[in-house]
Design an enzyme around this catalytic site. Structure first.
Site, PDB file in Angstrom:
ATOM      1  N   ARG A 122      12.337   6.069   6.673  1.00 25.03           N
ATOM      2  CA  ARG A 122      11.878   4.674   6.824  1.00 25.03           C
ATOM      3  C   ARG A 122      12.723   4.078   7.936  1.00 25.03           C
ATOM      4  O   ARG A 122      13.929   3.861   7.771  1.00 25.03           O
ATOM      5  CB  ARG A 122      12.069   3.924   5.508  1.00 25.03           C
ATOM      6  CG  ARG A 122      11.642   2.460   5.523  1.00 25.03           C
ATOM      7  CD  ARG A 122      11.909   1.840   4.156  1.00 25.03           C
ATOM      8  NE  ARG A 122      11.690   0.407   4.130  1.00 25.03           N
ATOM      9  CZ  ARG A 122      10.548  -0.195   3.794  1.00 25.03           C
ATOM     10  NH1 ARG A 122       9.507   0.563   3.448  1.00 25.03           N
ATOM     11  NH2 ARG A 122      10.434  -1.502   3.779  1.00 25.03           N
ATOM     12  N   HIS A 175       2.406   2.100   8.452  1.00 22.78           N
ATOM     13  CA  HIS A 175       2.912   2.243   7.080  1.00 22.78           C
ATOM     14  C   HIS A 175       1.861   3.006   6.251  1.00 22.78           C
ATOM     15  O   HIS A 175       1.232   2.438   5.351  1.00 22.78           O
ATOM     16  CB  HIS A 175       3.188   0.866   6.487  1.00 22.78           C
ATOM     17  CG  HIS A 175       4.032   0.874   5.257  1.00 22.78           C
ATOM     18  ND1 HIS A 175       4.539   2.022   4.701  1.00 22.78           N
ATOM     19  CD2 HIS A 175       4.444  -0.151   4.449  1.00 22.78           C
ATOM     20  CE1 HIS A 175       5.236   1.711   3.619  1.00 22.78           C
ATOM     21  NE2 HIS A 175       5.194   0.404   3.451  1.00 22.78           N
ATOM     22  N   GLN A 220       1.736   3.196   2.155  1.00 18.38           N
ATOM     23  CA  GLN A 220       1.261   1.983   1.494  1.00 18.38           C
ATOM     24  C   GLN A 220      -0.256   1.965   1.405  1.00 18.38           C
ATOM     25  O   GLN A 220      -0.830   1.615   0.366  1.00 18.38           O
ATOM     26  CB  GLN A 220       1.751   0.751   2.255  1.00 18.38           C
ATOM     27  CG  GLN A 220       1.277  -0.568   1.651  1.00 18.38           C
ATOM     28  CD  GLN A 220       1.850  -0.811   0.276  1.00 18.38           C
ATOM     29  OE1 GLN A 220       3.053  -0.783   0.097  1.00 18.38           O
ATOM     30  NE2 GLN A 220       0.978  -1.043  -0.702  1.00 18.38           N
ATOM     31  N   ASP A 240       0.042 -10.013   4.308  1.00 20.02           N
ATOM     32  CA  ASP A 240       1.425  -9.548   4.289  1.00 20.02           C
ATOM     33  C   ASP A 240       2.318 -10.722   4.697  1.00 20.02           C
ATOM     34  O   ASP A 240       1.828 -11.772   5.118  1.00 20.02           O
ATOM     35  CB  ASP A 240       1.601  -8.365   5.242  1.00 20.02           C
ATOM     36  CG  ASP A 240       2.867  -7.555   4.964  1.00 20.02           C
ATOM     37  OD1 ASP A 240       3.634  -7.912   4.046  1.00 20.02           O
ATOM     38  OD2 ASP A 240       3.102  -6.555   5.674  1.00 20.02           O
ATOM     39  N   CYS A 253       1.359  -5.878   0.003  1.00 20.09           N
ATOM     40  CA  CYS A 253       2.229  -4.717  -0.177  1.00 20.09           C
ATOM     41  C   CYS A 253       3.573  -5.074  -0.801  1.00 20.09           C
ATOM     42  O   CYS A 253       4.302  -4.168  -1.250  1.00 20.09           O
ATOM     43  CB  CYS A 253       2.431  -3.982   1.143  1.00 20.09           C
ATOM     44  SG  CYS A 253       3.348  -4.920   2.385  1.00 20.09           S
ATOM     45  N   ARG A 298       2.260   3.292  -5.458  1.00 21.19           N
ATOM     46  CA  ARG A 298       3.105   3.908  -4.445  1.00 21.19           C
ATOM     47  C   ARG A 298       3.729   5.190  -5.013  1.00 21.19           C
ATOM     48  O   ARG A 298       3.835   6.210  -4.320  1.00 21.19           O
ATOM     49  CB  ARG A 298       4.209   2.937  -3.999  1.00 21.19           C
ATOM     50  CG  ARG A 298       3.753   1.791  -3.119  1.00 21.19           C
ATOM     51  CD  ARG A 298       3.397   2.248  -1.712  1.00 21.19           C
ATOM     52  NE  ARG A 298       4.522   2.859  -1.038  1.00 21.19           N
ATOM     53  CZ  ARG A 298       5.486   2.188  -0.407  1.00 21.19           C
ATOM     54  NH1 ARG A 298       5.468   0.865  -0.381  1.00 21.19           N
ATOM     55  NH2 ARG A 298       6.463   2.835   0.212  1.00 21.19           N
TER      56      ARG A 298
END
Length: 308
Positions: free
Chosen positions: A107, A134, A137, A225, A266, A294
């Site tokens: 990450r 991402h 996700q 988001d 998310c 996830r």
């Protein structure tokens, strides 16, 4: 060896196989205590390196727990501990880690770091997030949508706000899973044109609609988001708030979508900024199902990478 770097780089049938596997193994765990090991132990005897240049809650816990549930072990490394790309080249770090571990999840900030890690590692590499995309996700998001509403193919997914990394991976997924995608936000925060062009070239219906009320009509799924990054300056935060305030998801906007539309985020969310608490906690919201998934989606991704 199979890397999981971006959704647009993986064949449609393989993506579908990953999600089918995630659903199967999630069902097998139904009702079990959180610390219970999976009946199948595909990662037994295997070590997974989890690298975090960016801080994390969901990514860290879900990958760590997922490895443990499948019988493997983890070593968690932060960017400050590793001096990634500073005291040692990323290529050399990749070579060294490959001698110690069977799989690497990273990450990070720059996509170039991920790509260099994948180029020089001799074990699979998973994109846990970059500034650009991402993908883990979005695999969890599609899994969540299909749990609640069935196949996502042919559905209308509307993104409001900033065309960021999560938005980019949704655009990647549109052509791979066959849904229509609408972006509604200010022109200064549009998604990357190359991502939009590529998805359209693959046959995806990608729209950019400035009027958010028009964009959400007939939406099956609304997604947003955070408006700001943890690294934004105060000036940048104020500017983004001013730009994005018209795109807040509230009850009035949610009511313009289909009656059975879902809402996703998310997380972490800044309540009453990009989305109101009444939507977050309301009947359309599946944000905590997303967070749980996830775990299941990433377990399936790890199994796919290791051909288990």
């Amino acid at each position: 060896m199979q890397n999981f770097l971006d959704i647009n780089q993986i064949e449609q049938r393989q993506l579908r196989s990953i999600l089918d596997d995630a659903s199967r193994t999630k069902a097998a765990r139904a009702g079990l205590p959180k610390g219970t090991m999976d009946v199948e132990q595909p990662l037994a005897g295997q070590m997974v390196a989890l690298i975090f240049e960016k801080p994390s809650t969901r990514t860290r816990v879900s990958f760590d727990l997922g490895v443990r549930q499948m019988g493997g072990q983890t070593t968690v490394l932060s960017g400050s501990e590793m001096q990634l790309g500073h005291g040692e080249t990323i290529a050399d770090t990749a070579r060294v880690l490959s001698r110690y571990v069977d799989l690497i999840m990273i990450r990070t900030f720059e996509e170039a770091t991920l790509l260099e890690m994948a180029e020089y590692a001799s074990v699979p590499v998973i994109n846990g997030l970059t500034n650009r995309t991402h993908p883990c996700q979005i695999m969890a998001d599609i899994m969540t949508y299909e749990e609640h509403r069935g196949p996502i193919r042919g559905k209308r997914v509307v993104w409001t706000g900033d065309g960021n990394n999560v938005c980019a991976s949704f655009i990647h997924a549109a052509s791979q899973f066959g849904f229509d995608f609408v972006f509604s936000g200010p022109a200064t925060l549009d998604p990357e044109p190359t991502f939009v062009a590529e998805a359209r070239a693959k046959g995806a219906q990608i729209e950019i609609v400035r009027d958010v009320a028009q964009a959400v009509r007939s939406a099956d799924l609304l997604v947003t988001d955070t408006w700001i990054s943890m690294h934004d300056s105060q000036t940048a935060r104020e500017r983004r708030h001013n730009q994005l305030r018209p795109y807040q998801v509230d009850d009035a906007l949610m009511a313009m979508a289909k009656p059975d539309a879902l809402f996703m985020h998310c997380l972490p969310a800044h309540r009453n900024e990009e989305v109101t608490s009444s939507v977050m906690d309301g009947p359309h919201s599946v944000v905590f199902d997303e967070a749980e998934n996830r775990l299941h989606a990433q377990k399936a991704i790890m199994r796919w990478c290791l051909a288990q």
